[in-house]
Design an enzyme around this catalytic site. Sequence first.
Site, PDB file in Angstrom:
ATOM      1  N   GLY A  46      16.839   3.190  -9.779  1.00  0.00           N
ATOM      2  CA  GLY A  46      15.405   2.976  -9.908  1.00  0.00           C
ATOM      3  C   GLY A  46      14.723   3.922  -8.934  1.00  0.00           C
ATOM      4  O   GLY A  46      15.080   5.097  -8.852  1.00  0.00           O
ATOM      5  N   GLU A  47      13.795   3.425  -8.165  1.00  0.00           N
ATOM      6  CA  GLU A  47      13.082   4.238  -7.180  1.00  0.00           C
ATOM      7  C   GLU A  47      13.260   3.570  -5.824  1.00  0.00           C
ATOM      8  O   GLU A  47      12.777   2.465  -5.600  1.00  0.00           O
ATOM      9  CB  GLU A  47      11.609   4.337  -7.576  1.00  0.00           C
ATOM     10  CG  GLU A  47      10.956   5.655  -7.185  1.00  0.00           C
ATOM     11  CD  GLU A  47      10.818   5.799  -5.682  1.00  0.00           C
ATOM     12  OE1 GLU A  47      11.235   6.838  -5.135  1.00  0.00           O
ATOM     13  OE2 GLU A  47      10.302   4.861  -5.062  1.00  0.00           O
ATOM     14  N   SER A  48      13.965   4.229  -4.930  1.00  0.00           N
ATOM     15  CA  SER A  48      14.396   3.577  -3.688  1.00  0.00           C
ATOM     16  C   SER A  48      13.234   3.125  -2.800  1.00  0.00           C
ATOM     17  O   SER A  48      13.305   2.056  -2.191  1.00  0.00           O
ATOM     18  CB  SER A  48      15.334   4.498  -2.891  1.00  0.00           C
ATOM     19  OG  SER A  48      14.691   5.713  -2.546  1.00  0.00           O
ATOM     20  N   CYS A  78      22.878   5.164  -7.702  1.00  0.00           N
ATOM     21  CA  CYS A  78      21.715   6.046  -7.548  1.00  0.00           C
ATOM     22  C   CYS A  78      20.777   5.535  -6.438  1.00  0.00           C
ATOM     23  O   CYS A  78      21.089   5.655  -5.272  1.00  0.00           O
ATOM     24  CB  CYS A  78      20.996   6.234  -8.877  1.00  0.00           C
ATOM     25  SG  CYS A  78      19.871   7.652  -8.871  1.00  0.00           S
ATOM     26  N   ARG A 107      17.586  12.028  -0.698  1.00  0.00           N
ATOM     27  CA  ARG A 107      16.902  11.593  -1.921  1.00  0.00           C
ATOM     28  C   ARG A 107      16.614  12.778  -2.837  1.00  0.00           C
ATOM     29  O   ARG A 107      16.321  13.876  -2.377  1.00  0.00           O
ATOM     30  CB  ARG A 107      15.565  10.921  -1.593  1.00  0.00           C
ATOM     31  CG  ARG A 107      15.668   9.556  -0.970  1.00  0.00           C
ATOM     32  CD  ARG A 107      14.286   8.971  -0.661  1.00  0.00           C
ATOM     33  NE  ARG A 107      13.579   8.545  -1.857  1.00  0.00           N
ATOM     34  CZ  ARG A 107      12.477   9.121  -2.321  1.00  0.00           C
ATOM     35  NH1 ARG A 107      11.929  10.145  -1.706  1.00  0.00           N
ATOM     36  NH2 ARG A 107      11.890   8.661  -3.409  1.00  0.00           N
ATOM     37  N   ILE A 136      20.317  11.192 -12.537  1.00  0.00           N
ATOM     38  CA  ILE A 136      18.881  11.185 -12.813  1.00  0.00           C
ATOM     39  C   ILE A 136      18.141  11.127 -11.478  1.00  0.00           C
ATOM     40  O   ILE A 136      18.158  10.107 -10.794  1.00  0.00           O
ATOM     41  CB  ILE A 136      18.480   9.985 -13.693  1.00  0.00           C
ATOM     42  CG1 ILE A 136      19.281   9.983 -15.005  1.00  0.00           C
ATOM     43  CG2 ILE A 136      16.973  10.002 -13.975  1.00  0.00           C
ATOM     44  CD1 ILE A 136      19.110   8.713 -15.821  1.00  0.00           C
ATOM     45  N   ARG A 137      17.512  12.222 -11.097  1.00  0.00           N
ATOM     46  CA  ARG A 137      16.840  12.309  -9.782  1.00  0.00           C
ATOM     47  C   ARG A 137      17.768  11.737  -8.699  1.00  0.00           C
ATOM     48  O   ARG A 137      17.352  10.948  -7.850  1.00  0.00           O
ATOM     49  CB  ARG A 137      15.513  11.547  -9.791  1.00  0.00           C
ATOM     50  CG  ARG A 137      14.448  12.216 -10.632  1.00  0.00           C
ATOM     51  CD  ARG A 137      13.159  11.427 -10.617  1.00  0.00           C
ATOM     52  NE  ARG A 137      12.609  11.307  -9.273  1.00  0.00           N
ATOM     53  CZ  ARG A 137      11.854  10.300  -8.849  1.00  0.00           C
ATOM     54  NH1 ARG A 137      11.565   9.314  -9.653  1.00  0.00           N
ATOM     55  NH2 ARG A 137      11.406  10.272  -7.624  1.00  0.00           N
ATOM     56  N   HIS A 177      24.934   7.010 -12.650  1.00  0.00           N
ATOM     57  CA  HIS A 177      24.624   5.756 -13.348  1.00  0.00           C
ATOM     58  C   HIS A 177      25.736   5.373 -14.330  1.00  0.00           C
ATOM     59  O   HIS A 177      25.604   5.635 -15.532  1.00  0.00           O
ATOM     60  CB  HIS A 177      23.324   5.912 -14.146  1.00  0.00           C
ATOM     61  CG  HIS A 177      22.092   6.069 -13.326  1.00  0.00           C
ATOM     62  ND1 HIS A 177      21.295   5.000 -12.967  1.00  0.00           N
ATOM     63  CD2 HIS A 177      21.503   7.167 -12.806  1.00  0.00           C
ATOM     64  CE1 HIS A 177      20.266   5.437 -12.263  1.00  0.00           C
ATOM     65  NE2 HIS A 177      20.367   6.741 -12.145  1.00  0.00           N
ATOM     66  N   GLU A 179      26.302   2.563 -15.536  1.00  0.00           N
ATOM     67  CA  GLU A 179      25.795   1.525 -16.438  1.00  0.00           C
ATOM     68  C   GLU A 179      25.157   2.114 -17.694  1.00  0.00           C
ATOM     69  O   GLU A 179      24.882   1.389 -18.652  1.00  0.00           O
ATOM     70  CB  GLU A 179      24.791   0.628 -15.699  1.00  0.00           C
ATOM     71  CG  GLU A 179      23.461   1.257 -15.355  1.00  0.00           C
ATOM     72  CD  GLU A 179      23.475   2.162 -14.132  1.00  0.00           C
ATOM     73  OE1 GLU A 179      22.387   2.653 -13.765  1.00  0.00           O
ATOM     74  OE2 GLU A 179      24.547   2.402 -13.550  1.00  0.00           O
TER      75      GLU A 179
END
Length: 198
Positions: A46-48, A78, A107, A136-137, A177, A179
Amino acid sequence: MNIGVLALQGDVREHLSALAEADVLARPIRRPEELDGVDALVLPGGESTTIGRLAVSFGLLDPIRSFVAAGKPVYGSCAGMIMLATKVLDGRADQETFQGIEMTVRRNAFGRQVDSFEAPVVIDDIEGEPFHAIFIRAPWVEEVGGDVRVLGRVAGGADAGRIVAVRQGNLLATAFHPELTGDLRVHRYFVEMVRQAL
């Protein structure tokens, strides 16, 4: 065995689905009291910075830090890898993490959303062909402490050799990822870690 998935933000459903396919009871965790009923925890991508802020708002920051410090198994993918790091580069000045793995992560190390990519990664302890990893990022690990085992590195290209999978005791983290791939080997590896911890 009961595994929780931190459900504040990110790809929660995908982890719940992967764990269910690995024949494990999994449930979302949104409140501190829900941690009491789980044997292990997954921190999704997600976004840390968002996850860190929401963890503070929902009163989960210290309970999850205590969960980690108690030696309970935790897996982060991630953003979850970032949340398990003791040091974060290129993060916000006020960024909070759950600590745990003695490592420095960067990051968005591989670039922005448009720079997302897929690559094979050989993961120590996991048999079979290289893992088809989706980045992804994604972060990468710049440095690890003496108790941290490096399990996987990018195999080729400009970023060859970058650390993307680590383990320290009952803590596991990947920059990619699993998942999202349908390949359950990383989740099954974590489930076996939980089984051994129990």
